[in-house]
Design an enzyme around this catalytic site. Structure first.
Site, mmCIF file in Angstrom:
data_model
loop_
_atom_site.group_PDB
_atom_site.id
_atom_site.type_symbol
_atom_site.label_atom_id
_atom_site.label_comp_id
_atom_site.label_asym_id
_atom_site.label_seq_id
_atom_site.Cartn_x
_atom_site.Cartn_y
_atom_site.Cartn_z
ATOM 1 N N SER A 1 -6.175 -8.378 -57.292
ATOM 2 C CA SER A 1 -7.771 -8.654 -56.503
ATOM 3 C C SER A 1 -8.251 -8.672 -56.776
ATOM 4 C CB SER A 1 -7.249 -7.956 -54.767
ATOM 5 O OG SER A 1 -7.929 -8.113 -54.069
ATOM 6 N N TYR B 1 -5.717 -1.153 -49.185
ATOM 7 C CA TYR B 1 -5.760 -2.159 -49.956
ATOM 8 C C TYR B 1 -6.147 -2.227 -51.413
ATOM 9 C CZ TYR B 1 -4.675 -6.907 -50.956
ATOM 10 O OH TYR B 1 -4.946 -7.932 -51.742
HETATM 11 C C1 BGC Z 1 -6.313 -10.368 -49.648
HETATM 12 C C2 BGC Z 1 -7.002 -11.577 -48.980
HETATM 13 C C3 BGC Z 1 -8.606 -11.498 -49.053
HETATM 14 C C4 BGC Z 1 -8.858 -11.906 -50.435
HETATM 15 C C5 BGC Z 1 -10.699 -11.807 -51.058
HETATM 16 C C6 BGC Z 1 -6.978 -10.489 -51.513
HETATM 17 O O1 BGC Z 1 -6.814 -9.883 -52.070
HETATM 18 O O2 BGC Z 1 -4.959 -9.920 -49.897
HETATM 19 O O3 BGC Z 1 -6.564 -11.424 -47.440
HETATM 20 O O4 BGC Z 1 -8.542 -13.050 -48.338
HETATM 21 O O5 BGC Z 1 -8.346 -10.393 -51.055
HETATM 22 O O6 BGC Z 1 -10.389 -10.858 -49.390
#
Ligand code: BGC
Length: 286
Positions: free
Chosen positions: A171, A184
């Site tokens: 991410s 996360y």
């Molecule tokens: C998340 C999303 C978020 C995006 C940008 C991703 O890794 O799961 O919820 O919109 O990152 O912030």
């Protein structure tokens, strides 16, 4: 203003980009968390490029069967495998099923991921452990089983010049801190060094390991961030390219990374984020 020009019209890449011939012909892929969002698009993208695909899922509403039908209509093979990637015994059983069905594995897409958001002082240990369990431990468990098979089988030159490919779904939050989402962001920061350390360890075996760092992609996980015009407008302030991503934007990168076109690429994260990692605030500030 530039933003005005594209306000109501975001030209998108033509879909044939997902089908660059049959560049994954004869390859066997496992995609975790493959029955929705980015995983679904990646599974279909790999299949259209010629790979047989195992669709891992936890909860299914009939999507898996529909995907299998669609994949078979493209001439590729597909199976569904239920498993929670955070559980060692379920991951091992998933690989047994996969290897029995397809004989081997050439491509692992470590995609399964969840969010359990809360401010730090309200975050429960269960929320922390659920996210680390799926997003980080799950990637470790699946990568470990894949590498065992890649090492056992080695390179089959007619199939690929690599003995195996792992793509970790990371991410932008492997580098961008994210208030209210420390579980996360920690999991994705962990994925970065998990990916790089495995890549370093297994490169001599001709196994390539990379990550994709998606930005905001329209999927169920972030529905509230783009579902209304107001939310989307707010979100676009973080995206210099001025459109919210689609799952197919990530599928195209995955197909390329899995293919021999990317044979010299290992240990890196490719951000597919419309520029979200470019510190957009500095376009007008600083
Ligand atoms: C998340 C999303 C978020 C995006 C940008 C991703 O890794 O799961 O919820 O919109 O990152 O912030």
């Amino acid at each position: 203003m530039v933003r005005e020009i594209y306000k109501n019209h975001y030209p998108k890449p033509h879909m044939p980009c997902v089908e660059p011939g049959k560049i994954l012909k004869g390859q066997k892929a496992l995609v975790t968390g493959a029955n929705s969002g980015i995983g679904k698009a990646v599974a279909l993208g790999l299949a259209k490029a010629g790979a047989s695909v195992a669709i891992n899922y936890v909860v299914d509403d009939g999507t898996v069967d529909r995907m299998i039908k669609e994949i078979k209509s493209h001439g590729s093979d597909a199976i569904g495998i239920k498993a929670d990637v955070s559980k060692e015994d379920e991951v091992k059983a998933m690989y047994e099923t996969m290897l029995k069905a397809f004989g081997t594995i050439d491509i692992l897409v470590n995609n399964a991921g969840i969010q359990r958001d809360a401010p730090l002082d309200q975050m429960t240990l269960a929320q922390w452990e659920a996210v680390i369990g799926v997003n980080l431990t799950g990637q470790f468990l699946c990568a470990r089983e894949a590498v065992k098979e890649f090492k056992r089988r080695g390179v089959v030159p007619e199939v690929s010049c690599a003995a195996g490919k792992i793509i970790c779904m990371s991410s932008v939050h492997e580098v961008i801190p994210w208030a209210g989402h420390v579980n996360y962001a920690s999991s994705k920061g962990g994925v970065m060094l998990l990916m790089k350390s495995i890549a370093q360890e297994v490169a001599p075996f001709r196994i390539r390991v990379n990550s994709i760092g998606p930005g905001a992609i329209k999927t169920p996980i972030n529905h509230s961030a783009w579902a209304t015009p107001e939310a989307e407008k707010e979100l676009l302030t973080l995206i210099p390219y001025q459109r919210v991503g689609e799952p197919e934007d990530i599928a195209r990168v995955a197909v390329w990374l899995a293919s021999d076109y990317a044979d010299y690429v290992t240990g890196t994260t490719i951000f597919a984020d419309g520029g979200m990692t470019l510190y957009p605030g500095f376009a007008t500030g600083g």
